[in-house]
Write an enzyme that holds these catalytic residues in place. Structure first.
Site, PDB file in Angstrom:
ATOM      1  N   PHE A 107       6.001  -4.895 -12.704  1.00  0.00           N
ATOM      2  CA  PHE A 107       6.417  -5.821 -11.646  1.00  0.00           C
ATOM      3  C   PHE A 107       6.326  -5.092 -10.305  1.00  0.00           C
ATOM      4  O   PHE A 107       7.115  -4.202 -10.014  1.00  0.00           O
ATOM      5  CB  PHE A 107       7.858  -6.274 -11.901  1.00  0.00           C
ATOM      6  CG  PHE A 107       8.321  -7.394 -10.994  1.00  0.00           C
ATOM      7  CD1 PHE A 107       8.485  -8.673 -11.497  1.00  0.00           C
ATOM      8  CD2 PHE A 107       8.571  -7.176  -9.645  1.00  0.00           C
ATOM      9  CE1 PHE A 107       8.907  -9.706 -10.681  1.00  0.00           C
ATOM     10  CE2 PHE A 107       8.986  -8.197  -8.822  1.00  0.00           C
ATOM     11  CZ  PHE A 107       9.156  -9.470  -9.329  1.00  0.00           C
ATOM     12  N   GLU A 164     -21.917   9.973  -0.213  1.00  0.00           N
ATOM     13  CA  GLU A 164     -22.267   8.691  -0.844  1.00  0.00           C
ATOM     14  C   GLU A 164     -22.789   8.801  -2.275  1.00  0.00           C
ATOM     15  O   GLU A 164     -22.492   7.938  -3.102  1.00  0.00           O
ATOM     16  CB  GLU A 164     -23.324   7.980   0.010  1.00  0.00           C
ATOM     17  CG  GLU A 164     -22.806   7.538   1.364  1.00  0.00           C
ATOM     18  CD  GLU A 164     -23.929   7.039   2.266  1.00  0.00           C
ATOM     19  OE1 GLU A 164     -24.002   5.830   2.495  1.00  0.00           O
ATOM     20  OE2 GLU A 164     -24.726   7.876   2.723  1.00  0.00           O
ATOM     21  N   CYS A 217       0.814  -1.226   0.000  1.00  0.00           N
ATOM     22  CA  CYS A 217       0.000   0.000   0.000  1.00  0.00           C
ATOM     23  C   CYS A 217       0.840   1.265   0.000  1.00  0.00           C
ATOM     24  O   CYS A 217       0.331   2.339  -0.314  1.00  0.00           O
ATOM     25  CB  CYS A 217      -0.958   0.011   1.192  1.00  0.00           C
ATOM     26  SG  CYS A 217      -0.151   0.300   2.777  1.00  0.00           S
ATOM     27  N   GLY A 262      17.860 -12.696  -8.180  1.00  0.00           N
ATOM     28  CA  GLY A 262      18.069 -14.065  -7.706  1.00  0.00           C
ATOM     29  C   GLY A 262      16.936 -14.529  -6.812  1.00  0.00           C
ATOM     30  O   GLY A 262      16.492 -15.684  -6.876  1.00  0.00           O
ATOM     31  N   ALA A 292      15.672  -8.692  -5.277  1.00  0.00           N
ATOM     32  CA  ALA A 292      16.792  -9.136  -6.106  1.00  0.00           C
ATOM     33  C   ALA A 292      16.321 -10.094  -7.185  1.00  0.00           C
ATOM     34  O   ALA A 292      15.378 -10.860  -6.992  1.00  0.00           O
ATOM     35  CB  ALA A 292      17.836  -9.829  -5.229  1.00  0.00           C
ATOM     36  N   GLU A 297     -18.519   2.251  11.423  1.00  0.00           N
ATOM     37  CA  GLU A 297     -19.781   2.721  12.003  1.00  0.00           C
ATOM     38  C   GLU A 297     -20.242   1.798  13.118  1.00  0.00           C
ATOM     39  O   GLU A 297     -20.599   2.234  14.193  1.00  0.00           O
ATOM     40  CB  GLU A 297     -20.857   2.826  10.916  1.00  0.00           C
ATOM     41  CG  GLU A 297     -22.175   3.336  11.447  1.00  0.00           C
ATOM     42  CD  GLU A 297     -23.239   3.537  10.378  1.00  0.00           C
ATOM     43  OE1 GLU A 297     -24.416   3.657  10.750  1.00  0.00           O
ATOM     44  OE2 GLU A 297     -22.907   3.558   9.172  1.00  0.00           O
ATOM     45  N   ARG A 320     -20.212   2.990   2.237  1.00  0.00           N
ATOM     46  CA  ARG A 320     -20.598   4.131   1.398  1.00  0.00           C
ATOM     47  C   ARG A 320     -21.652   3.772   0.342  1.00  0.00           C
ATOM     48  O   ARG A 320     -21.378   3.034  -0.591  1.00  0.00           O
ATOM     49  CB  ARG A 320     -19.342   4.655   0.717  1.00  0.00           C
ATOM     50  CG  ARG A 320     -19.429   6.048   0.184  1.00  0.00           C
ATOM     51  CD  ARG A 320     -18.097   6.431  -0.405  1.00  0.00           C
ATOM     52  NE  ARG A 320     -17.887   7.862  -0.455  1.00  0.00           N
ATOM     53  CZ  ARG A 320     -16.693   8.429  -0.627  1.00  0.00           C
ATOM     54  NH1 ARG A 320     -15.619   7.681  -0.740  1.00  0.00           N
ATOM     55  NH2 ARG A 320     -16.579   9.732  -0.672  1.00  0.00           N
ATOM     56  N   CYS A 364       3.965   3.120   4.314  1.00  0.00           N
ATOM     57  CA  CYS A 364       5.185   3.115   5.135  1.00  0.00           C
ATOM     58  C   CYS A 364       6.416   3.546   4.355  1.00  0.00           C
ATOM     59  O   CYS A 364       7.540   3.305   4.784  1.00  0.00           O
ATOM     60  CB  CYS A 364       5.408   1.708   5.690  1.00  0.00           C
ATOM     61  SG  CYS A 364       5.752   0.520   4.372  1.00  0.00           S
ATOM     62  N   ARG A 390     -32.713   0.427   2.265  1.00  0.00           N
ATOM     63  CA  ARG A 390     -32.256   1.462   1.328  1.00  0.00           C
ATOM     64  C   ARG A 390     -32.175   0.901  -0.094  1.00  0.00           C
ATOM     65  O   ARG A 390     -32.472   1.607  -1.061  1.00  0.00           O
ATOM     66  CB  ARG A 390     -30.921   2.058   1.759  1.00  0.00           C
ATOM     67  CG  ARG A 390     -30.548   3.272   0.910  1.00  0.00           C
ATOM     68  CD  ARG A 390     -29.359   4.032   1.433  1.00  0.00           C
ATOM     69  NE  ARG A 390     -29.654   5.017   2.441  1.00  0.00           N
ATOM     70  CZ  ARG A 390     -30.057   6.262   2.201  1.00  0.00           C
ATOM     71  NH1 ARG A 390     -30.254   6.671   0.957  1.00  0.00           N
ATOM     72  NH2 ARG A 390     -30.272   7.110   3.189  1.00  0.00           N
ATOM     73  N   GLY A 418      16.032  -8.196  -0.290  1.00  0.00           N
ATOM     74  CA  GLY A 418      14.991  -7.180  -0.066  1.00  0.00           C
ATOM     75  C   GLY A 418      13.976  -7.567   0.988  1.00  0.00           C
ATOM     76  O   GLY A 418      13.171  -6.742   1.406  1.00  0.00           O
TER      77      GLY A 418
END
Length: 1343
Positions: free
Chosen positions: A351, A1275, A55, A363, A361, A816, A926, A58, A894, A274
């Site tokens: 990628f 909404e 995401c 490898g 890497a 909620e 929503r 960080c 709704r 990594g």
């Protein structure tokens, strides 16, 4: 577990954070940079969003000095995956290190805030750092570089457009004109007619921000690389490092010889560069690796050399570095030598995200042996060679069909190490291509991937060598050897193509139960990819003068490689009148009040609250069975684990164990039985998060399994429903169907949706030490509901519980009611132990436990006239509620209120059923059932048009509501603006010209098709439960003239606090800068309704206005006495006269009294209207689609804040794009959620926004029913993304027409690549028929 003595032998880890030297003498290999920054250094600007590098929340920048090149290199990386042990002699820069509100903002921080690119703000620091790292490497980037830099970042609020717009100001393109001052409209429109009539509306379109106000960007003023680190790096010859942790030892040798010796001694050791694979295995798969080997200092494994046959890359080379070298080679080498390099580069483009490519890497990618690797098929098809070594010598192996020996296994022996890979030059007569299909183009895992290489006899089209390699078609990367062998010696033509396809269909088979599902689609992709390759090679052969069949112009688009177009956008709103005072900010595009703090990381979220001295951490014990009796719970192993404090089970709840949003049909902790996977059984409390989570996993539970009900169809068969069912009807249905010229029946399924707020659920519970008092810091939309349920669980009155909400990192309805399932457990733990207890759910836990949008199944029967006028409708909805009622009845109601969307149907009946299933309880999201109800409506109106052969836009327009019409629940429509929105949308989108251009395009192209759709929305504003339509506010004026404002709403990024400050500013007649909102809390405004139903600005705004008017009235005598005085003087005069400078405000929405039994009364205060028009292009061979353009016209009344309202429109729209085209929750037949993080669940990314996006707020449309003539906006716009869904359906219709298919067809939501491809029936799909339903157990089921 390593002993304390071993830990004392650890080397000192030296690195720098924001210029400050850190010497860590107890570095644990399992500690990530993120947890170190947040917990050890107190730098909380860097956020935890997913813990799997998916995401970007960080993101930080790492900088190293490379001695061999004598250069500084800067990389954006995911701190959540970066082990601190990998940071020796590295400089880390976090969002706090580049600027602050107090000190000085960096232009990257300022521009995202002022361009309105930060809403909830949780993703903002990560996006800021991705952009910052790009600018450190390239101070004058192109827009394409900016988009690439964001491949690894997600945002759930903004819809991305304002972020790109703000950062476009750094690029060489410099930015779009915004549609002003050019004769042909937008400078980016390229004649596509995005904005035809802007000149007529020039007064409406002042920019939402003024780039001239931005601080200039001067790359020479950046933070310098720490001089001490520079001299340390230059001075220090690499020496072996060793770090001992609790469970793992990290060995970083300084020579290949030592590395090979260590691998010989520890054959089970994992080689980590990594940590992008091992980090996820340890975190999510409970893997434990006692020994980790790092090749960071091994020259041979990091070197790149040109050889006679190609380029050799050290196995530890990162993918980014490999890409840079290959790009350089492509520029310098002759064209016939670069075919392999181009194929590798094509795969590298998509990628993962840049943060992953910067550390992963080559490898590692090979040795992980993933069957869906993007690169391995290319390496196999081109025969790349690997150098393997152990302490006794080396060998070279070719990557061919013998290299992968089984799932995640290779021919590499346990004591061997991969040292390098040689990627060969291509030869004359050799052509290579690579293909990848995934649910989302950016940063996504492949469904099927392929590498293909063909070599021809010199100067001919006779196949000399052919290698076809596929990922995603077996437990290993597989070669289609049988097909390749059959085609040797054959000429490259139509006969070869037919033979190849029929053989591939025979060879590339999959078990119908194969993991990953989508079996028919995957098999079809193998043929589609080969066909694309066939066309590409034909074109190349022809270019080289070989006599081959000409590729027909209608097929050319199938062979095109996707290159993203630079997005452009226009925002149109009505500017305030000149007579409005400068201090009156209502109606002006004011920046979100927290935006600058969010951009610098200074905004405090719940988990950023500093640790209390004696604080403990809680981890949940959850069920892994969907329906079962609990036979026993064994906590003995957990109790013996490090840091363990206590275990909580149902008997530990001191008050009532029953809980629930409306009905108390749930438990705080499970008693006796569990009714879903993720049902909370208990909790473990320990000294740290890591210890709590490990101990929770050690709790052993024995079950007696019961038969679960998982899907809507299973619930219908078992008659498993919650009571009551609901029905709304009007007119005479029987007479309506008799009147109809035609009757059609249809059905569709609408999948659920995960909220994916970037900040997961979190509670910090702090006992206050007397009278049972407890204070909770919670990320919730419902402070009062949290207060009541905590009090109930603890057996104390609500007046002992204070719930505080500063801000949320997104909510969307997901916080909620479901946030209370965590808050109650944390409160019970804190109350029992009399110590603060914190728990923030990991992303996978949050997705598993908290439920999402309700999946719906709709069946309809529609009667209509030859003209297209609908005269009768009978529709039935089934909603998958999950294991408790939660808010599901209101959601269902709704959906019934919106079952006609915006169309007048005189004879109508809607029935709704709540399916009781063994899934985690679904909840508010929503739109709250509205989008599901309306999508079914858009489906039947499309069916009507298709069956009559009439244009869909005409049939829609014919059936639209008109002023004064009565809805099916007998509410009269007044101040209706649907027709105005419709006409403006048609005009602004250039609908008719676009339709003509699409018809021409579709005649000229066989394998790509375009479609267009225009869809309206009409959304009722109010809580459908009348009692919730109330709000309170509390306003204090202090003697220095400053104002503290509190109201009942919570801030989750939607700008509610900003709007409330604007309202108060207008009433009090003072600048916004004098007014502050600190937080929402239950001890200031009691008994608040949830911040939901889009009504918060209306209700809280009216309450704030009420409170401020009371204060203005009190101050009036002092103003009259001293008309030329200042605000502060009036306030002080009142204070010295002993007048109260504090006031409560209250508001209740009038005349809401709908009754379901009698079908009388008004359910809504008013309606928000909007119309969206979208154009898409689909690839009929793969199912991929491109969102080409969208025009939205939205009636928001007189906007309180156009910048925030346009942000809400775009954010809601993009969430709808996710709902209707991308986001798929996969459940196993036993009710286990299989998609539990950004790796497997895909929300829209930067590249998914329409390439041309126009948002216009309808002008001159005041709404007398809400604060300052505004309208709700949260909404309603979400449903306009249905225009994308129906544009896709329109394009599929064009594809089906090529195969002789016409008329209505079923397309379930979301319109994923799989569904699009399978609906485009053609000669390839016929070769891959689906298995008979019932003859196998599917990997996932439609719930």
């Amino acid at each position: 577990m390593t002993d304390p003595q071993a830990r004392s032998r650890s080397d000192a880890l030296v690195f720098f954070v924001n210029g400050k030297k850190i010497i860590e003498r107890n570095a644990d290999p399992e500690t990530t940079l993120l947890s170190y920054l947040r917990r050890k250094l107190g730098l909380t600007g860097t956020k935890l969003g997913c813990a799997e590098g998916g995401c970007g929340a960080c993101t930080v920048m790492l900088s190293r000095y490379q001695t061999h090149t004598q250069q500084l290199v800067h990389h954006a990386v995911n701190a959540c995956l970066t082990p601190i042990c990998a940071l020796h002699l590295v400089a880390v820069t976090t969002v706090e290190g580049i600027g602050s509100v107090a000190r000085k903002l960096h232009p990257v921080q300022e521009r995202i805030a002022k361009a309105h690119g930060s809403q909830c703000g949780f993703c903002t620091p990560g996006i800021v750092m991705s952009m910052y790292a790009l600018l450190r490497n390239n101070p004058t980037p192109k827009m394409g570089d900016v988009e690439e830099a964001f491949h690894g970042n997600l945002c759930r609020c903004t819809g991305y457009r304002p972020i790109l717009e703000g950062y476009k100001t750094f690029t060489v393109e410099g930015g779009c004109c915004g549609g002003r001052g050019l004769e042909n409209g937008c400078c980016q429109a390229n004649g596509n007619g995005v904005e035809k009539d802007l000149e007529e509306h020039i007064d409406e379109t002042p920019s939402l921000f003024n780039p001239a106000e931005f601080a200039p960007f001067d790359p020479t003023q950046e933070v310098i690389f720490p001089p001490e680190l520079l001299s340390l790096t230059k001075r220090q010859r690499p020496a072996s490092l060793c770090f001992f942790g609790d469970r793992t030892v990290w060995l970083q040798p300084d020579s290949l010889e030592e590395f090979l010796q260590l691998k010989w001694e520890h054959p089970e050791a994992r080689v980590v560069v990594g940590n992008t694979e091992v980090g996820i295995e340890v975190k999510f798969k409970n893997m434990e690796y006692p020994v980790i080997l790092s090749p960071a200092f091994i020259v041979e494994m990091n070197t790149i050399t040109q050889t006679e046959d190609g380029i050799s890359f050290g196995a530890a080379c990162t993918l980014s570095r490999m890409g840079d070298v290959l790009k350089q080679a492509v520029k310098t080498l002759p064209p016939h030598q670069i075919e392999v390099f181009l194929a590798v580069l094509e795969q590298l483009r998509w990628f993962a995200g840049l943060q992953i490519r910067n550390v992963a890497a080559v490898g590692g990618n090979i040795m992980t042996a993933s069957p869906i690797s993007d690169l391995n098929p290319v390496f196999m098809a081109t025969g790349c060679k690997l150098t393997l070594m152990d302490k006794d010598g080396s060998r070279v192996v070719q990557m061919d069909d013998t290299f992968f020996t089984g799932y995640r296994k290779t021919v590499v022996r346990p004591r061997e190490v991969m040292v390098s890979i040689e990627i060969p030059y291509s030869k004359k007569g050799q052509f290579v291509s690579a293909f990848k299909q995934s649910p989302r183009r950016e940063d996504d895992i492949s469904i099927v991937t392929a590498g293909m290489s063909v070599t021809f006899s010199p100067g001919t089209d006779v196949v000399d060598n052919l290698r076809l390699s596929y990922g995603g078609m077996a437990a290993v990367t597989a070669m289609a050897k049988m097909t390749a062998n059959r085609l040797l010696g054959r000429r490259w033509g139509e006969e070869l193509l037919q033979e190849a396809c029929s053989t591939l269909a025979e060879e590339m088979t999959l078990d119908p139960s194969a993991p990953g599902g989508m079996v028919t689609y995957r098999r079809t992709l193998t043929l589609s990819f080969f066909y694309k390759f066939y066309l590409m090679v034909l074109q190349k052969l022809r270019k080289q003068g070989v006599n081959v069949e000409k590729v027909g112009s209608e097929c050319l688009s199938a062979a095109e490689i996707y290159n993203p177009e630079m997005p452009s956008s226009v925002q149109i709103y009505q500017a305030v009148q000149d007579i409005q005072g400068q201090d009156d900010s209502v109606g002006r595009p004011m920046m979100h009040v927290s935006a600058l703090k969010q951009a610098t990381g200074e905004a405090v979220y719940c988990d950023d609250v500093p640790l209390y001295e004696n604080e403990l951490y809680l981890a949940l014990i959850i069920s892994n069975k969907a329906h079962a009796k609990i036979l026993s719970i064994d906590t003995s192993e957990a109790e013996g684990m490090p840091g363990f404090v206590c275990c909580l089970l149902a008997d530990d709840v001191p008050g009532c164990n029953s809980t629930g949003a409306i009905e108390y049909d749930e438990t705080v902790l499970a008693q006796g039985q569990v009714t879903c996977v993720g049902h909370i059984i208990g909790a473990v409390v320990a000294d740290t998060q890591l210890h709590a989570q490990r101990a929770a996993k050690a709790v052993k539970i024995q079950y007696e399994e019961l038969q679960p009900v998982v899907t809507i169809q299973e619930a219908i068969a078992a008659q498993s429903f919650f009571k009551p069912m609901r029905i709304i009807q009007k007119g005479d249905l029987e007479a309506g169907f008799k009147q109809a010229d035609h009757i059609l029946e249809g059905e569709m399924h609408i999948g659920g949706q995960e909220h994916f707020y970037l900040e997961t659920n979190i509670t910090l519970a702090v006992p206050r030490g007397e009278d049972g008092e407890i204070e909770l810091f919670v990320s919730t939309q419902s402070a009062s509901k949290t207060q009541l349920l905590v009090a109930k669980a603890l057996g104390i009155p609500a007046n002992r519980v204070v719930v505080r909400v500063k801000r949320m990192g997104g909510g969307f309805g997901g916080k909620e009611s479901r946030s209370t399932i965590l808050s109650t457990v944390a409160a019970v733990a804190a109350n029992k132990l009399k110590r603060p207890v914190r728990c923030m759910l990991d992303r996978d836990e949050d997705m598993l436990i908290t439920g999402g949008r309700h999946p719906f199944y709709g069946k309809y029967k529609v009667g209509f006239l030859n003209s297209g006028k609908v005269v009768a409708l009978d529709v039935t909805y089934y909603a998958n509620a999950g294991n408790s009622k939660d808010l599901s009845l209101s959601v269902l109601e709704r959906s019934l209120f919106h079952m006609e969307n915006s169309y007048h149907v005189p004879n109508i009946r809607g029935q709704g059923f709540l399916c009781r299933t063994n899934l985690p309880s679904n909840t508010a999201f929503r739109g709250f059932g509205g989008p599901q109800g309306m999508l079914v409506a858009e489906n039947w109106i499309t069916d009507v048009a298709q069956s009559l052969g009439k244009p869909a836009n005409e049939v829609r327009r014919l059936n639209l509501y008109a002023e004064g019409d009565l809805t099916h629940y007998n509410m009269k429509l007044e101040q209706l603006t649907l027709d105005r929105c419709w006409d403006e949308c048609l005009s602004r989108s250039g609908y008719h010209e676009r339709q003509a251009a699409i018809d021409l395009y579709n005649r000229q192209n066989r394998w790509t098709k375009r479609g267009i759709a225009i869809t309206p929305t009409m959304f009722g504003i109010s809580f459908t439960a009348a009692f919730l339509n109330q709000a309170g506010a509390l306003v204090h004026i202090y003697t220095d003239g400053s104002v503290l404002l509190t109201h009942g709403g919570t801030e989750m990024g939607q700008g509610l606090h900003t709007k409330m400050i604007q309202v108060a500013s207008r009433v009090l007649g003072i600048p916004c800068s004098n007014i502050h909102i600190s937080e929402t809390s239950t001890n200031t405004v009691p008994n608040t309704s949830p911040t939901a139903a889009s009504a918060s600005s209306d209700m809280n705004g009216a309450a704030v206005k009420n409170a401020c008017e009371i204060l203005v009235k009190r101050l009036e005598p002092y103003k009259n006495k001293n008309p030329k005085g200042t605000w502060k003087e009036w306030v002080n005069a009142a204070y010295f006269d002993r007048v109260s400078l504090s006031a409560n405000g209250f508001y209740k929405t009038p005349d809401l009294n709908y009754d379901f039994e009698s079908h009388t009364g008004r359910p809504f205060n008013y309606f928000s209207y909007g119309v969206g028009c979208s154009e898409v292009e689909i690839d009929c061979l793969t199912g991929a689609h491109k969102n080409l353009s969208t025009t939205i016209v939205m009636d928001v009344g007189h906007s309180l804040n156009p910048a925030i309202d346009i942000g809400q429109v775009e954010g809601a729209f993009m969430q709808g794009v996710g709902l209707f085209t991308l986001e798929e929750l996969h459940y196993s037949p036993k009710g286990v959620l299989l998609t539990r993080g950004p790796g497997s669940y895909k929300i829209p990314a930067f590249g998914d926004i329409p390439k041309h996006l126009t948002v216009s707020l309808l002008r001159d449309a005041p709404n007398q029913k809400a604060i300052y003539a505004s309208k709700a906006v949260g909404e309603p716009p979400l449903f306009l993304a249905a225009s994308i869904f129906h544009a896709i359906k329109d394009a599929i219709s064009a594809a089906r027409a090529e195969s002789g298919l016409s008329g209505p067809f079923r397309l379930d939501s979301p319109a994923s690549a799989e569904r699009i491809r399978n609906a485009c029936n053609d000669r390839f799909t016929k070769l891959c028929p689906p298995a008979e339903p019932g003859s196998f157990t599917p990997w996932s089921v439609q719930v």
